[in-house]
Scaffold this motif. Structure first.
Motif, PDB file in Angstrom:
ATOM      1  N   VAL A 189     -74.584 -30.377 -14.857  1.00  0.00           N
ATOM      2  CA  VAL A 189     -75.180 -29.156 -15.694  1.00  0.00           C
ATOM      3  C   VAL A 189     -73.844 -28.062 -16.082  1.00  0.00           C
ATOM      4  O   VAL A 189     -72.970 -27.964 -15.319  1.00  0.00           O
ATOM      5  CB  VAL A 189     -75.766 -28.310 -14.422  1.00  0.00           C
ATOM      6  N   LYS A 190     -73.834 -27.642 -17.208  1.00  0.00           N
ATOM      7  CA  LYS A 190     -73.014 -26.714 -17.592  1.00  0.00           C
ATOM      8  C   LYS A 190     -73.233 -25.222 -17.595  1.00  0.00           C
ATOM      9  O   LYS A 190     -74.589 -24.871 -17.860  1.00  0.00           O
ATOM     10  CB  LYS A 190     -73.008 -27.028 -19.215  1.00  0.00           C
ATOM     11  N   ILE A 191     -72.320 -24.348 -17.214  1.00  0.00           N
ATOM     12  CA  ILE A 191     -72.560 -23.071 -16.896  1.00  0.00           C
ATOM     13  C   ILE A 191     -71.637 -22.423 -17.912  1.00  0.00           C
ATOM     14  O   ILE A 191     -70.161 -22.755 -17.969  1.00  0.00           O
ATOM     15  CB  ILE A 191     -72.260 -22.520 -15.705  1.00  0.00           C
ATOM     16  N   GLY A 192     -71.961 -21.471 -18.586  1.00  0.00           N
ATOM     17  CA  GLY A 192     -71.099 -20.607 -19.567  1.00  0.00           C
ATOM     18  C   GLY A 192     -70.775 -19.140 -19.028  1.00  0.00           C
ATOM     19  O   GLY A 192     -71.470 -18.426 -18.376  1.00  0.00           O
ATOM     20  N   GLU A 235     -77.509 -23.728 -20.984  1.00  0.00           N
ATOM     21  CA  GLU A 235     -78.509 -22.686 -20.652  1.00  0.00           C
ATOM     22  C   GLU A 235     -78.661 -21.683 -19.357  1.00  0.00           C
ATOM     23  O   GLU A 235     -79.153 -20.853 -19.222  1.00  0.00           O
ATOM     24  CB  GLU A 235     -79.517 -23.551 -20.369  1.00  0.00           C
ATOM     25  N   THR A 236     -77.620 -21.908 -18.376  1.00  0.00           N
ATOM     26  CA  THR A 236     -77.046 -21.043 -17.607  1.00  0.00           C
ATOM     27  C   THR A 236     -75.961 -20.067 -17.975  1.00  0.00           C
ATOM     28  O   THR A 236     -74.906 -20.879 -18.163  1.00  0.00           O
ATOM     29  CB  THR A 236     -76.706 -21.939 -16.201  1.00  0.00           C
ATOM     30  N   ARG A 316     -81.746 -27.312 -17.501  1.00  0.00           N
ATOM     31  CA  ARG A 316     -80.510 -26.484 -17.318  1.00  0.00           C
ATOM     32  C   ARG A 316     -80.651 -25.160 -17.166  1.00  0.00           C
ATOM     33  O   ARG A 316     -79.762 -24.376 -17.217  1.00  0.00           O
ATOM     34  CB  ARG A 316     -79.657 -26.926 -18.556  1.00  0.00           C
ATOM     35  N   ASN A 317     -81.851 -24.679 -16.738  1.00  0.00           N
ATOM     36  CA  ASN A 317     -82.107 -23.189 -16.156  1.00  0.00           C
ATOM     37  C   ASN A 317     -82.035 -22.927 -14.779  1.00  0.00           C
ATOM     38  O   ASN A 317     -82.059 -23.890 -14.141  1.00  0.00           O
ATOM     39  CB  ASN A 317     -83.637 -22.908 -16.767  1.00  0.00           C
TER      40      ASN A 317
END
Length: 553
Positions: A189-192, A235-236, A316-317
């Protein structure tokens, strides 16, 4: 036998696949650990406290000492142990306006401390630009300062963490000074993380320091980046923003009556943005605005925000989020690495820091009255006037001091003694004094410019100068020029007067733009040198009580 072993291996493989498929559907928990407005406060200082109600007697309050890198590092480490999926972030003003232990070495000590602490990202704040963009780039990339002060170990490698500056662009190329964002990935899971300073940065730092840079709108900048991040599977989204708000009751985990730029910004940010970690106002708050978690963790490392996110690995939310502002109390073990770093720099600065410069008759406070005056501001303005009153040094008749340049109270010890380190804490910027000629009309104009921004910036004025302002009058008409007096005489609109300010103000800093039009400009001593000289020349300096500015209504 071979067939039996083969079937066994197939069974194990199928089981592992099923297990992995199951793991992919499990929620991913991530912890964000946030600070803001650290301002180089690596050493535990007596003046950094949090006030709370005494549980035994609600009519009384308790002041608890907080902060200090030795303790902050332990708090961060303990929070990290709760979840291996963690990110440590800062919402700006990590450096600048720092105590002597960091400022004397161009804030290299703070960078070293944050490298050891494990900081991942820092959004630039306005104070990151105090010494200009080239110096800020050195903070990231390393290398020794031109004046050779610093590089205590013979070199400076720069920050291991990333500075972020999504809304700071080169005026010619349109490229950002630092990356606009960074992405961290946990269990697929990706976090920006988008980092920004307030769009008004150029108006509150020395213009020369931000020459050639444009500071873009925070909302427009962040919202434009959302599709770019989503194309990369993000998405996060977390915004690290050096802009904030103010609450009514100062409760650290609420936002009661919150006002200020952060409210409008949060309400206008794209719905895809989940968390806004803010700063700039040195407040503590924690709540949801427009379905976004909005937090701020006080100042000077005295608090840390513990944020927990639960993310659906399929969409991914964020499905769940919570935050808790924690006081960085000093009842935990000191981090030995931080202790070693602090001791190294204390050995270098202590001889200068502890030197007694003189005595004062009482505490000099920077708390402002209803008219915008502060006792300490009066003293600093008087010190600047004395340093430049001689004709050879400027011939000044009036001195002004910007309130934002007064960073701490000046409190003597039991014998009235004050040290150079205390003076440095009050005036840490290393500004030089500038004398210039202004007409009476120009003085009136610059006084009106004190209300040119969202927050008024009432200048501190020297002895003999006075004026009246009306809060009910419109901006640009608050001061009656007939009320402006020098030594009891109304100033002449067409007359000429010698005025002393610091170089930050002289270049239009804080929105005092009329100073740029001054004539017969003459440079003077450093502000802290004039302050020290004034204290020395006035043993047991009396605390000034006479008000110089009057507010109507």
């Amino acid at each position: 036998m071979h067939l039996r072993n083969g079937l066994l291996l197939v069974s194990i493989a199928l089981a592992l696949t099923a297990c992995n498929d199951s793991d992919l559907t499990l929620p991913v928990d991530v912890k964000l650990i946030a600070i803001n407005d650290f301002h180089g406060n690596i050493e535990a200082a007596d003046g950094i406290t949090l006030t709370s109600t005494d549980p035994k007697d609600p009519s009384k309050t308790i002041k608890t000492p907080v902060g200090g890198a030795e303790y902050l590092a332990t708090w961060v480490k303990n929070l990290k142990l709760k979840n291996p999926n963690n990110v440590v972030v800062s919402a700006g003003d990590l450096i600048g306006a720092s105590p002597m232990i960091s400022a004397l070495y161009h804030d290299e000590p703070t960078i070293e401390v944050m490298n050891a602490l494990g900081l991942d990202f820092n959004a630039v704040g306005n104070h990151e630009f105090d010494d200009g963009s080239a110096e800020l780039l050195r903070m990231q990339n390393g290398g020794c300062h031109a004046d050779k002060i610093g590089c205590a170990d013979g070199k400076f490698d720069g920050a291991k963490f990333k500075f972020l500056a999504a809304n700071v662009q080169d005026s010619k190329t349109g490229k950002t000074l630092f990356p606009a964002y960074q992405i961290k990935e946990f269990q697929g899971v990706k976090i920006g993380f988008i980092g920004m300073t307030l769009k008004g940065t150029a108006g509150i730092v020395t213009p020369a320091g931000v020459a050639g840079l444009d500071f873009k709108d925070e909302v427009e900048t962040a919202n434009k980046l959302v599709p770019e991040l989503q194309k990369q599977g993000v998405e996060t989204i977390v915004v690290l923003l050096h802009e904030g708000g103010v609450t009514v009751d100062k409760k650290q985990n609420e936002c009661n009556g919150i006002s200020g730029p952060i409210v409008e910004i949060a309400n206008k940010l794209d719905k895809a943005i989940d968390v806004v970690i803010s700063g700039h106002t040195h407040q503590a708050y924690n709540c949801k605005i427009n379905d976004k978690l909005v937090t701020s963790a006080y100042q000077y490392g005295g608090m840390v925000t513990d944020i927990d996110l639960t993310i659906d690995p399929i969409t991914r939310n964020v499905t769940k989020m919570s935050a808790n502002n924690l006081a960085v109390t000093r009842d935990v073990a000191k981090d030995p690495t931080q202790t070693s770093l602090i001791e190294k720099f204390l050995k270098l600065v202590n001889p200068l820091k502890e030197r007694v410069v003189g005595t004062v008759g009482g505490a000099l406070s920077r708390t402002v009255n209803d008219a915008g005056e502060m006792v300490l501001g009066r003293v600093i303005a008087d010190a600047q006037l004395l340093a430049t009153a001689d004709k050879d040094n400027g011939g000044a008749q009036i001195s002004f001091m910007n309130p934002g340049g007064v960073r701490a109270d000046l409190t003597p010890d039991a014998n009235g003694k004050v040290t150079y380190g205390q003076l440095f804490t009050v005036q840490p910027f290393g500004n030089t004094l500038v004398s210039m000629t202004l007409t009476g009309e120009q003085i009136d104009k610059v006084l009106e410019q004190q209300w040119n921004s969202a927050a008024s910036k009432i200048m501190q004025v020297s002895s003999g100068f006075s004026y009246v302002w009306d809060q009910n009058k419109a901006d640009g008409s608050k001061v009656d020029i007939a009320s402006i007096k020098l030594n009891g005489v109304v100033i002449n609109p067409k007359g000429s007067y010698r005025v002393t300010i610091n170089n930050f103000m002289a270049s239009g800093g804080d929105g005092y733009l009329e100073f740029v039009n001054g004539t017969n400009v003459l440079g003077g001593p450093q502000d802290i040198d004039s302050f020290e000289s004034y204290i020395k020349k006035n043993p047991a300096l009396a605390v000034p009580t006479t008000e110089r500015i009057t507010r109507l209504n």
